[in-house]
Design a protein around this motif. Sequence first.
Motif, PDB file in Angstrom:
ATOM      1  N   UNK A   1      -3.239   1.541  -1.311  1.00  0.00           N
ATOM      2  CA  UNK A   1      -3.796   0.989  -0.067  1.00  0.00           C
ATOM      3  C   UNK A   1      -4.019  -0.519  -0.190  1.00  0.00           C
ATOM      4  N   UNK A   2      -4.472  -0.941  -1.363  1.00  0.00           N
ATOM      5  CA  UNK A   2      -4.689  -2.368  -1.605  1.00  0.00           C
ATOM      6  C   UNK A   2      -3.365  -3.129  -1.421  1.00  0.00           C
ATOM      7  N   UNK A   3      -2.303  -2.586  -2.016  1.00  0.00           N
ATOM      8  CA  UNK A   3      -0.999  -3.249  -1.917  1.00  0.00           C
ATOM      9  C   UNK A   3      -0.479  -3.252  -0.481  1.00  0.00           C
ATOM     10  N   UNK A   4      -0.691  -2.119   0.198  1.00  0.00           N
ATOM     11  CA  UNK A   4      -0.226  -2.023   1.587  1.00  0.00           C
ATOM     12  C   UNK A   4      -0.869  -3.139   2.423  1.00  0.00           C
TER      13      UNK A   4
ATOM     14  N   UNK B   1      -7.727   8.948  -7.378  1.00  0.00           N
ATOM     15  CA  UNK B   1      -8.371   7.999  -6.465  1.00  0.00           C
ATOM     16  C   UNK B   1      -7.931   6.574  -6.759  1.00  0.00           C
ATOM     17  N   UNK B   2      -7.784   6.269  -8.031  1.00  0.00           N
ATOM     18  CA  UNK B   2      -7.342   4.926  -8.433  1.00  0.00           C
ATOM     19  C   UNK B   2      -5.934   4.654  -7.901  1.00  0.00           C
ATOM     20  N   UNK B   3      -5.100   5.656  -8.026  1.00  0.00           N
ATOM     21  CA  UNK B   3      -3.707   5.530  -7.555  1.00  0.00           C
ATOM     22  C   UNK B   3      -3.693   5.230  -6.050  1.00  0.00           C
TER      23      UNK B   3
ATOM     24  N   UNK C   1       2.866   1.898 -11.573  1.00  0.00           N
ATOM     25  CA  UNK C   1       3.965   1.015 -11.963  1.00  0.00           C
ATOM     26  C   UNK C   1       5.168   1.195 -11.048  1.00  0.00           C
ATOM     27  N   UNK C   2       5.421   2.431 -10.679  1.00  0.00           N
ATOM     28  CA  UNK C   2       6.559   2.727  -9.799  1.00  0.00           C
ATOM     29  C   UNK C   2       6.374   2.031  -8.449  1.00  0.00           C
ATOM     30  N   UNK C   3       5.124   2.042  -7.948  1.00  0.00           N
ATOM     31  CA  UNK C   3       4.809   1.417  -6.663  1.00  0.00           C
ATOM     32  C   UNK C   3       5.129  -0.085  -6.677  1.00  0.00           C
ATOM     33  N   UNK C   4       4.941  -0.720  -7.838  1.00  0.00           N
ATOM     34  CA  UNK C   4       5.227  -2.169  -7.896  1.00  0.00           C
ATOM     35  C   UNK C   4       6.615  -2.438  -8.492  1.00  0.00           C
ATOM     36  N   UNK C   5       7.440  -1.403  -8.500  1.00  0.00           N
ATOM     37  CA  UNK C   5       8.855  -1.584  -8.841  1.00  0.00           C
ATOM     38  C   UNK C   5       9.182  -1.587 -10.320  1.00  0.00           C
TER      39      UNK C   5
END
Length: 350
Positions: free
Chosen positions: A236-239, A229-231, A188-192
């Motif tokens: 990587x998917x978002x990158x 691994x999911x994290x 969640x933090x990664x997507x703000x």
Amino acid sequence: MSITILGIESSCDDTSAAVVRDGLLLSNRIANQDVHRTFGGVVPELASRAHQQNIIPVVDLAMKEAGVLPTEINAVAFTQGPGLMGSLLVGASFAKGFSLARKIPIIAVNHLQGHVLALFIQRPSSVFPPSAALTQPGSQSNQPAFPFLCLLVSGGHSQILIVRNYLEMEIIGQTIDDAAGEAFDKCGKVIGLPYPAGPVIDRLAKEGDPLAFTFSRPRISDLNYSFSGLKTSFLYFLRDQLRDDPDFIRKNLNSLCASLQYTIVEILLNKLRQASKLTGIKEIGLAGGVSANSALKAAVLAEAEKRRWNVFIPALAYTMDNAAMIATTGYYKYLKGEFAGQDVVPLARM
Ligand code: KG4
Ligand code: ZN
């Protein structure tokens, strides 16, 4: 003679106090700490300071709400661990002081055991809902029968336990890295999203497509979990997507949440299914903050239909950190005479 227990919870960022009399919950007060939101996670030093400010008013409120005087308390139960040391110390010190002043025993409670016993929190019948545990329609009891399997999923833990009795439980599977709640919060933090992201993802996912994106799932033996691994796969998917479209997250926020949630729920349910097959136990409880997740509850209830499980889920107020579960555990420990001395120390790991 009735037995009245004051329970204190301060393992992380919630300061909570509760009163249980003869196994019935009379009050449960929680002071949340908003101070951590801006930091995207719990700041231990700020948490312990906030606990110090909150503990006395929260205990005072809990006793007033219960209509109980300090002289009526038979024992004080507190969370010994696991948790943040600075936070635990505040609850432990309060419990010791209260016990000395009132000349009553101290009961040290394992936070995780508390989460499991949230399934046994009982409100007096005059108060609605009468019990903390919800079951699927048609079930006979509102509490699981022993032995049952408990999927305990929180911000710090993901475990499957066989619960043989109120105080006797065995971990048969657990995470080897991140917890399920951590997976929600970190992704969640990664997507703000703000901390804690779990409830926000739950809400946003309702408008998204759970099958829009796929993320890697752990290949891990036994009944153990892994979420790191999911994290990484999510990251990587978002990158990759952001390279092509810098606005990718905003455009796909709901489906990103739904797909992430779907993956986490699938991982959790898979091992729970295996555990039930292996042990032959069809009595299933959920516990911990992540058990508030609507997709997890729906998936477990759907599985229950198929496999004739009896499912028990605590009411929302008792899935997250609360002192009601600590006071309830304290009550069962009191009945067994499991007391601690003044030399008891908090344990960050247990
Ligand atoms: O049990 P808890 O309050 O504290 C710990 O002992 O860790 O659990 C907190 C965790 C957080 O990671 C939070 O994001 C998650 O529970 N959580 C949820 C939901 N509500 C809380 N995760 C997914 N969906 C929810 N509705
Ligand atoms: Zn917890």
